[in-house]
Design a protein around this motif. Structure first.
Motif, PDB file in Angstrom:
ATOM      1  N   MET A   1       0.901  -1.186   0.081  1.00 23.61           N
ATOM      2  CA  MET A   1      -0.031  -0.058  -0.125  1.00 23.61           C
ATOM      3  C   MET A   1       0.845   1.018  -0.017  1.00 23.61           C
ATOM      4  N   GLN A   2       0.943   2.079  -1.182  1.00 18.75           N
ATOM      5  CA  GLN A   2       1.534   3.271  -1.098  1.00 18.75           C
ATOM      6  C   GLN A   2       0.885   4.675  -1.315  1.00 18.75           C
ATOM      7  N   ALA A   3       1.139   5.612  -0.523  1.00 18.69           N
ATOM      8  CA  ALA A   3       0.355   6.774  -0.380  1.00 18.69           C
ATOM      9  C   ALA A   3       0.295   7.192  -1.974  1.00 18.69           C
ATOM     10  N   GLY A   4      -0.679   7.899  -2.398  1.00 21.97           N
ATOM     11  CA  GLY A   4      -1.137   8.473  -3.558  1.00 21.97           C
ATOM     12  C   GLY A   4      -1.419   7.640  -4.621  1.00 21.97           C
ATOM     13  N   GLU A   5      -1.095   6.272  -4.409  1.00 22.77           N
ATOM     14  CA  GLU A   5      -1.601   5.124  -5.326  1.00 22.77           C
ATOM     15  C   GLU A   5      -3.198   4.900  -5.521  1.00 22.77           C
ATOM     16  N   LEU A   6      -3.754   4.883  -6.773  1.00 15.80           N
ATOM     17  CA  LEU A   6      -4.948   4.536  -6.650  1.00 15.80           C
ATOM     18  C   LEU A   6      -5.321   3.320  -7.174  1.00 15.80           C
ATOM     19  N   SER A   7      -5.910   2.586  -6.278  1.00 17.59           N
ATOM     20  CA  SER A   7      -6.037   1.096  -6.249  1.00 17.59           C
ATOM     21  C   SER A   7      -7.591   0.624  -6.430  1.00 17.59           C
ATOM     22  N   LEU A   8      -7.775  -0.069  -7.398  1.00 16.55           N
ATOM     23  CA  LEU A   8      -9.091  -0.538  -7.794  1.00 16.55           C
ATOM     24  C   LEU A   8      -9.401  -1.773  -6.957  1.00 16.55           C
ATOM     25  N   LEU A   9     -10.415  -1.907  -6.152  1.00 20.46           N
ATOM     26  CA  LEU A   9     -10.690  -2.796  -5.078  1.00 20.46           C
ATOM     27  C   LEU A   9     -11.930  -3.582  -5.777  1.00 20.46           C
ATOM     28  N   ARG A  10     -12.682  -2.910  -6.216  1.00 17.99           N
ATOM     29  CA  ARG A  10     -14.009  -3.617  -6.965  1.00 17.99           C
ATOM     30  C   ARG A  10     -14.488  -2.629  -7.956  1.00 17.99           C
ATOM     31  N   PRO A  11     -15.259  -3.108  -8.925  1.00 17.27           N
ATOM     32  CA  PRO A  11     -15.884  -2.094  -9.965  1.00 17.27           C
ATOM     33  C   PRO A  11     -16.510  -0.961  -9.185  1.00 17.27           C
ATOM     34  N   GLY A  12     -15.969   0.331  -9.496  1.00 22.58           N
ATOM     35  CA  GLY A  12     -16.901   1.323  -9.015  1.00 22.58           C
ATOM     36  C   GLY A  12     -16.190   1.736  -7.511  1.00 22.58           C
ATOM     37  N   ILE A  13     -15.169   0.887  -7.128  1.00 21.29           N
ATOM     38  CA  ILE A  13     -14.619   1.141  -5.627  1.00 21.29           C
ATOM     39  C   ILE A  13     -13.246   1.210  -5.642  1.00 21.29           C
ATOM     40  N   HIS A  14     -12.670   2.454  -5.420  1.00 17.77           N
ATOM     41  CA  HIS A  14     -11.133   2.693  -5.363  1.00 17.77           C
ATOM     42  C   HIS A  14     -10.727   3.221  -3.962  1.00 17.77           C
ATOM     43  N   ARG A  15      -9.352   2.856  -3.949  1.00 16.93           N
ATOM     44  CA  ARG A  15      -8.715   3.210  -2.668  1.00 16.93           C
ATOM     45  C   ARG A  15      -7.686   4.253  -2.915  1.00 16.93           C
ATOM     46  N   LEU A  16      -7.567   5.340  -1.990  1.00 21.94           N
ATOM     47  CA  LEU A  16      -6.218   6.232  -2.190  1.00 21.94           C
ATOM     48  C   LEU A  16      -5.715   6.228  -0.622  1.00 21.94           C
ATOM     49  N   VAL A  17      -4.572   6.070  -0.536  1.00 24.81           N
ATOM     50  CA  VAL A  17      -3.919   6.049   0.857  1.00 24.81           C
ATOM     51  C   VAL A  17      -3.435   7.285   1.256  1.00 24.81           C
ATOM     52  N   ALA A  18      -3.642   8.021   2.212  1.00 24.30           N
ATOM     53  CA  ALA A  18      -3.210   9.496   2.594  1.00 24.30           C
ATOM     54  C   ALA A  18      -1.606   9.168   3.031  1.00 24.30           C
ATOM     55  N   PRO A  19      -0.856  10.055   2.848  1.00 31.55           N
ATOM     56  CA  PRO A  19       0.515  10.239   3.355  1.00 31.55           C
ATOM     57  C   PRO A  19       0.890  10.420   4.692  1.00 31.55           C
ATOM     58  N   ASN A  20       0.099   9.727   5.773  1.00 28.58           N
ATOM     59  CA  ASN A  20       0.175  10.071   6.986  1.00 28.58           C
ATOM     60  C   ASN A  20       0.279   8.980   7.751  1.00 28.58           C
ATOM     61  N   PRO A  21       1.306   7.996   7.438  1.00 33.13           N
ATOM     62  CA  PRO A  21       1.721   6.753   8.345  1.00 33.13           C
ATOM     63  C   PRO A  21       2.247   6.785   9.872  1.00 33.13           C
TER      64      PRO A  21
END
Length: 277
Positions: A1-21
């Protein structure tokens, strides 16, 4: 999981991780983008310019328009970017407000107050608001009918138990909310921190068992000590975690003790707690 990377989880559902680890946020706060054209942003995270820019870039890359911003709760790692996005796009904020206890995002003001069971239109799909107090009194999870995903915010995170901070956090409420989640036909848990969680029923049942074992251990340690304050009790009650974590563990320790007090199983005199026999 990388900050700023847009990940497709399911059709119509994406995840974006904030740079606050960090120790409380794991790899960072998960921001979810729901919908194909009419986009809902769930938990936009901290008001970091680079993260807000990444959310806007993701919306553009999906070829959609932001329709609304939704938050699970108003802790500073989940909601401050909500007001910025809403003002940029002229869209409403959905969430639940709560009195500031020193741990809340005071910039958040809901345009639409959530209620348990509220059905939210997500580009033609239904997202159901599930009231789950415990981590904090205004916490909601969200069940996505089409995929069986439950977005858990800080109610459940991957790889770690969440901290319960009284008075806005309540251990009795937290346990009841965990049991409430078992009634849904869950396929996966989509946490506020960490990756998707498989076997959701097993995960939730395991958390219930873990919390109860911790409470039993606290009761046993306090009974052996006779009476103790938080500083004395946290050492034996949390001897299975690093001492560096004890200042954080004391928050959940207090939440357990307050639950025991509410149940008539513990009492406190000043700062000294004891088991009621």
């Amino acid at each position: 999981m990388q900050a700023g990377e847009l990940s497709l989880l399911r059709p119509g559902i994406h995840r974006l991780v904030a740079p606050n680890p960090g120790i409380m946020t794991g790899p960072g706060t998960n921001t979810y983008l729901l919908g194909r054209r009419r986009i809902t942003v769930l938990d936009p995270g901290p008001a970091m310019p680079e993260h807000i820019a990444a959310i806007n870039e993701a919306i553009a890359a999906l070829g959609g328009e932001l329709e609304q911003v939704l938050v699970t709760h108003t802790h500073p790692d989940h909601s401050p970017a909500a007001r910025v996005l809403a003002e940029q796009h002229g869209v409403p904020l959905l969430g639940a407000t709560i009195a500031d206890d020193g741990h809340q995002d005071t910039s958040f003001k809901a345009d639409v107050e959530l209620s348990d069971g509220l059905e939210i239109d997500i580009d033609g799909d239904i997202l159901r608001a599930v009231y789950t107090p415990g981590h904090v009194g205004n916490h909601y999870c969200f069940f996505h009918d089409a995929t069986g995903l439950l977005f858990t915010g800080d109610h459940i995170m991957q790889g770690s138990t969440v901290v319960i901070i009284p008075p806005a956090g309540d251990m009795a409420d937290y346990m009841a909310s965990l049991r409430k989640m078992l009634a849904y036909p869950l396929a996966h848990l989509a946490p506020g921190h960490g990756d998707l969680i498989d076997a959701p029923q097993q995960e939730i049942e395991g958390l219930i068992v873990h919390r109860q074992k911790r409470e039993d251990k606290i009761s046993s340690c306090l009974s052996a000590l006779g009476e103790a304050d938080l500083d004395a009790l946290v050492v034996p009650a949390y001897d299975d975690v690093s001492a560096e974590i004890h200042p954080i563990a004391k928050l959940s320790l207090l939440a357990h003790l307050l639950k025991l007090q509410k149940e008539g199983k513990a009492s406190v005199d000043g700062e000294q707690w004891q088991i009621i026999r």
